[in-house]
Design a protein around this motif. Structure first.
Motif, PDB file in Angstrom:
ATOM      1  N   ARG A  96       0.842  -1.209   0.000  1.00 33.36           N
ATOM      2  CA  ARG A  96       0.000   0.000   0.000  1.00 33.36           C
ATOM      3  C   ARG A  96       0.870   1.249   0.000  1.00 33.36           C
ATOM      4  O   ARG A  96       1.789   1.381   0.802  1.00 33.36           O
ATOM      5  CB  ARG A  96      -0.905   0.022   1.225  1.00 33.36           C
ATOM      6  CG  ARG A  96      -2.041  -0.979   1.206  1.00 33.36           C
ATOM      7  CD  ARG A  96      -3.009  -0.715   2.347  1.00 33.36           C
ATOM      8  NE  ARG A  96      -2.364  -0.804   3.647  1.00 33.36           N
ATOM      9  CZ  ARG A  96      -2.301   0.195   4.524  1.00 33.36           C
ATOM     10  NH1 ARG A  96      -2.811   1.380   4.233  1.00 33.36           N
ATOM     11  NH2 ARG A  96      -1.722   0.031   5.697  1.00 33.36           N
ATOM     12  N   SER A  97       0.533   2.218  -0.868  1.00 38.39           N
ATOM     13  CA  SER A  97       1.288   3.468  -0.898  1.00 38.39           C
ATOM     14  C   SER A  97       1.093   4.265   0.387  1.00 38.39           C
ATOM     15  O   SER A  97       1.951   5.073   0.756  1.00 38.39           O
ATOM     16  CB  SER A  97       0.862   4.309  -2.105  1.00 38.39           C
ATOM     17  OG  SER A  97      -0.528   4.595  -2.056  1.00 38.39           O
ATOM     18  N   ASP A  98      -0.033   4.046   1.093  1.00 37.66           N
ATOM     19  CA  ASP A  98      -0.266   4.788   2.339  1.00 37.66           C
ATOM     20  C   ASP A  98       0.160   4.007   3.570  1.00 37.66           C
ATOM     21  O   ASP A  98      -0.215   4.330   4.685  1.00 37.66           O
ATOM     22  CB  ASP A  98      -1.739   5.190   2.460  1.00 37.66           C
ATOM     23  CG  ASP A  98      -2.669   3.996   2.615  1.00 37.66           C
ATOM     24  OD1 ASP A  98      -2.262   2.879   2.234  1.00 37.66           O
ATOM     25  OD2 ASP A  98      -3.786   4.167   3.121  1.00 37.66           O
ATOM     26  N   PHE A 131       3.447   1.296   3.459  1.00 42.12           N
ATOM     27  CA  PHE A 131       4.255   0.252   2.843  1.00 42.12           C
ATOM     28  C   PHE A 131       4.847  -0.672   3.908  1.00 42.12           C
ATOM     29  O   PHE A 131       5.587  -0.234   4.786  1.00 42.12           O
ATOM     30  CB  PHE A 131       5.380   0.903   2.033  1.00 42.12           C
ATOM     31  CG  PHE A 131       6.224  -0.061   1.257  1.00 42.12           C
ATOM     32  CD1 PHE A 131       5.906  -0.385  -0.046  1.00 42.12           C
ATOM     33  CD2 PHE A 131       7.345  -0.643   1.829  1.00 42.12           C
ATOM     34  CE1 PHE A 131       6.690  -1.274  -0.772  1.00 42.12           C
ATOM     35  CE2 PHE A 131       8.136  -1.533   1.120  1.00 42.12           C
ATOM     36  CZ  PHE A 131       7.810  -1.845  -0.188  1.00 42.12           C
ATOM     37  N   HIS A 139       6.956  -0.326  -7.690  1.00 42.98           N
ATOM     38  CA  HIS A 139       5.538  -0.412  -8.038  1.00 42.98           C
ATOM     39  C   HIS A 139       4.711  -0.636  -6.779  1.00 42.98           C
ATOM     40  O   HIS A 139       4.881  -1.648  -6.101  1.00 42.98           O
ATOM     41  CB  HIS A 139       5.287  -1.568  -9.010  1.00 42.98           C
ATOM     42  CG  HIS A 139       6.170  -1.548 -10.224  1.00 42.98           C
ATOM     43  ND1 HIS A 139       5.946  -0.725 -11.308  1.00 42.98           N
ATOM     44  CD2 HIS A 139       7.298  -2.252 -10.519  1.00 42.98           C
ATOM     45  CE1 HIS A 139       6.876  -0.927 -12.217  1.00 42.98           C
ATOM     46  NE2 HIS A 139       7.711  -1.853 -11.768  1.00 42.98           N
ATOM     47  N   ASP A 140       3.798   0.292  -6.465  1.00 38.15           N
ATOM     48  CA  ASP A 140       2.953   0.097  -5.295  1.00 38.15           C
ATOM     49  C   ASP A 140       1.779  -0.810  -5.637  1.00 38.15           C
ATOM     50  O   ASP A 140       1.647  -1.299  -6.772  1.00 38.15           O
ATOM     51  CB  ASP A 140       2.502   1.431  -4.696  1.00 38.15           C
ATOM     52  CG  ASP A 140       1.557   2.210  -5.602  1.00 38.15           C
ATOM     53  OD1 ASP A 140       0.844   1.591  -6.421  1.00 38.15           O
ATOM     54  OD2 ASP A 140       1.515   3.450  -5.481  1.00 38.15           O
ATOM     55  N   ASP A 188      -0.413  -0.276  -8.805  1.00 32.29           N
ATOM     56  CA  ASP A 188       0.249  -0.213 -10.108  1.00 32.29           C
ATOM     57  C   ASP A 188      -0.228  -1.382 -10.982  1.00 32.29           C
ATOM     58  O   ASP A 188      -0.270  -2.532 -10.521  1.00 32.29           O
ATOM     59  CB  ASP A 188       1.764  -0.281  -9.905  1.00 32.29           C
ATOM     60  CG  ASP A 188       2.552   0.092 -11.153  1.00 32.29           C
ATOM     61  OD1 ASP A 188       2.262  -0.476 -12.218  1.00 32.29           O
ATOM     62  OD2 ASP A 188       3.455   0.936 -11.049  1.00 32.29           O
ATOM     63  N   PRO A 222      10.248   9.288  -3.202  1.00 34.32           N
ATOM     64  CA  PRO A 222       9.920   7.889  -3.464  1.00 34.32           C
ATOM     65  C   PRO A 222      10.648   6.955  -2.499  1.00 34.32           C
ATOM     66  O   PRO A 222      11.811   7.198  -2.134  1.00 34.32           O
ATOM     67  CB  PRO A 222      10.384   7.671  -4.910  1.00 34.32           C
ATOM     68  CG  PRO A 222      10.340   9.043  -5.516  1.00 34.32           C
ATOM     69  CD  PRO A 222      10.731   9.980  -4.414  1.00 34.32           C
TER      70      PRO A 222
END
Length: 537
Positions: free
Chosen positions: A165-167, A169, A230-231, A234, A503
């Motif tokens: 998860r981007s929120d 990781f 890649h989150d 993606d 990033p």
């Protein structure tokens, strides 16, 4: 082998075997559609095996050692012939390993091959934990009628979705697993497990993280590079997402999980999908982490899987069986989430209080988070080191806030999805909010129940932040206290927030931040617990 059989029977409390005389047919060649050949071993009683139900396990971890001794042998002695296959590019199987991405085509080809074998007895059960559960979901919508049951354990249909998860990781999971896969076929690997673990722990502190794979495994790992680039959302990961297949499976499913398992959230999602599709699935969740092993899966294979394979009804039980922590007892429910547990808000208070009453006016709580000394994960969700732990040392850190109720006047039962709403502000735009629910006993020991993290952008203004904690089943006993921790990290369970917005793979700067948690009538921070607040069971 027979001595091992007796030890397993005693340690796992298994019923007596039908036989201890097994034959192992090794290196069976299973052709794939692209010309690759995967290897498999067939374990079966030395006599009378033809026609027995086949239990299929597809594994990236090899076909010998712990897997065969602890899982294959007990099942082959008690009514199955067991086929364990090495997935593509591992332990002698042909093709190039590309973890998780080839399992649909290879799985379907394997099913076709098994059904065509002269020893196959017209019934098959799919079985296995973690990756070996994921491969079941990869083929779930095109199962041949000979597949009579699926038993995935500590697994789900889209393994990357939660920990990338981007929120939020999840660093430890992919690095721990990636390290295992990258080194498991090296000579003397078992003698190097401890040193390898230390290397991975050091590597997760590497800056930038894109260089951590070399420090973890001694060479570039394409899998670890991919997870940094890649989150979860993606399209790169679309071939690993088999959620749409879940509702289409025709085989009965019995799913086994743990309250501290890394894949619990996705497993519960899959179970709800099956429920809503009218598939009548079964769910069992115990107080386990991802790597803990016990006899539950084996017994479910024998009672649920073998019954379906024989065309019989399995022993009757409720659809949902949960281990209620705190009560330390198994309980049966009709669905997930179970009825009769209503959301109750416990509000954070000035001075460290926690109450069902609305918060009074008061000063906010503050702490400083420094990613150079990240708040550690103590217990909780982890592949190897999670579970229930004493949190008192963690709570003594200046970067962890705690809010605690008075001693409870009656038991409080919490079963279901837990969440929190935290009014949060940081001195930087980029910050994390980590919330943990704990049970504090009469002696003051604080044990973690469940937790979760949300990553914020624009955190430098007061923000109502929703944090989804792990689901749980826990009974807070009378005289105990309910506690909520608020901090800005749980490293290495979650990657540390650098405070820069860079990033994750290339960030190198570390910026400390001053964090504020508001809890007043205008900005009431709270944890929301699905409660049945009574002594009734």
């Amino acid at each position: 082998m027979k001595l091992t059989s007796r030890i397993l029977e005693r340690s796992l409390k298994l019923p007596p075997p039908q036989t201890r005389d097994l034959a192992v047919h090794r290196d069976l060649r299973v052709p794939m559609r692209d010309g690759a050949v995967l290897l498999a071993d067939r374990w079966a009683p030395r006599s009378g095996a033809e026609g027995l139900p086949t239990l299929l396990m597809r594994s990236p971890y090899g076909r010998a050692g712990l897997i065969s001794n602890a899982m294959v042998t007990p099942l082959a002695e008690r009514g199955f012939q067991v086929l364990i296959q090495s997935t593509r590019g591992s332990f002698g199987s042909g093709g190039v390993s590309d973890p998780l991405r080839q399992e649909r085509e290879d799985g379907l080809d394997t099913l076709d091959w098994v059904i065509a074998q002269p020893w196959f007895g017209e019934a098959m059960v799919l079985f296995g934990a973690s990756y070996m559960g994921f491969v079941q979901w990869a083929v779930a919508d095109e199962l041949p009628p000979q597949v009579k049951a699926m038993i995935p354990q500590v697994s789900e249909s889209a393994l990357t979705r939660e920990f990338l998860r981007s929120d939020g990781f999840s660093l430890e999971t992919p690095f721990s697993w990636g390290g295992v896969v990258a080194t498991q076929e090296r000579p003397l690997r078992l003698l190097r497990i401890r040193s390898q673990s230390r290397r991975i722990e050091r590597a997760m502190r590497t800056l930038p993280l894109k260089d951590a794979d070399v420090k973890a495994v001694g060479e570039r790992s394409q899998y670890l590079q991919d997870i940094l680039a890649h989150d979860a959302d993606d399209p790169f990961w679309s071939r690993l997402d088999h959620r749409e297949r879940v509702a289409k499976t025709a085989a009965p499913v019995s799913s086994i999980g743990g309250w501290y398992d890394i894949f619990l959230a996705g497993q519960l999602r899959d179970f709800r999908t099956l429920q809503e599709a009218g598939k009548n699935p079964r769910l069992t969740i115990g107080p386990w982490t991802h790597a803990e092993r016990n006899n539950v899966a084996i017994m479910e294979a024998l009672e649920f899987g073998l019954a379906h394979a024989r065309g019989e009804a399995p022993p009757d039980r409720a659809p949902v069986r949960l281990y209620v922590m705190g009560e330390e007892a198994w309980r049966d429910f009709e669905s997930w989430p179970p009825p009769g547990h209503e959301p109750l808000r416990f509000h954070l208070q000035s001075g460290g209080g926690l109450s069902a009453e609305a918060p009074p006016e008061g000063e906010p709580s503050q702490y400083r988070y420094d990613p150079a000394d990240p708040t550690p994960a103590v217990g909780g969700i982890s592949m190897m080191h999670g579970g229930r732990k004493d949190n008192r040392a963690l709570e003594s850190r200046p970067d962890v806030l705690t809010f605690t109720t008075a001693p409870l006047e009656a038991d409080v039962e919490v079963v279901g999805e837990v969440s929190a709403e935290i009014w949060f502000q940081s001195s930087l735009p980029f910050a994390d909010v980590f919330v943990r629910l704990c049970d504090v006993d009469e002696e003051g020991k604080s044990s973690n129940v469940c937790d979760g993290l949300t990553r914020l952008t624009g955190a430098d203004i007061p923000t109502l932040t929703e944090v989804n904690l792990w689901a749980t089943a826990h009974r807070f006993k009378r005289g105990h206290r309910i506690r909520v921790q608020v901090s800005s990290g749980a490293f290495p369970r979650y990657a540390r927030n650098h405070g820069t917005g860079e990033p994750i793979g290339t960030a190198i700067e570390l910026r400390a931040a001053d964090q504020t948690v508001h809890h007043d009538p205008a900005r009431p921070s709270a944890i929301i617990l699905p409660c049945k607040a009574s002594a009734d069971k």
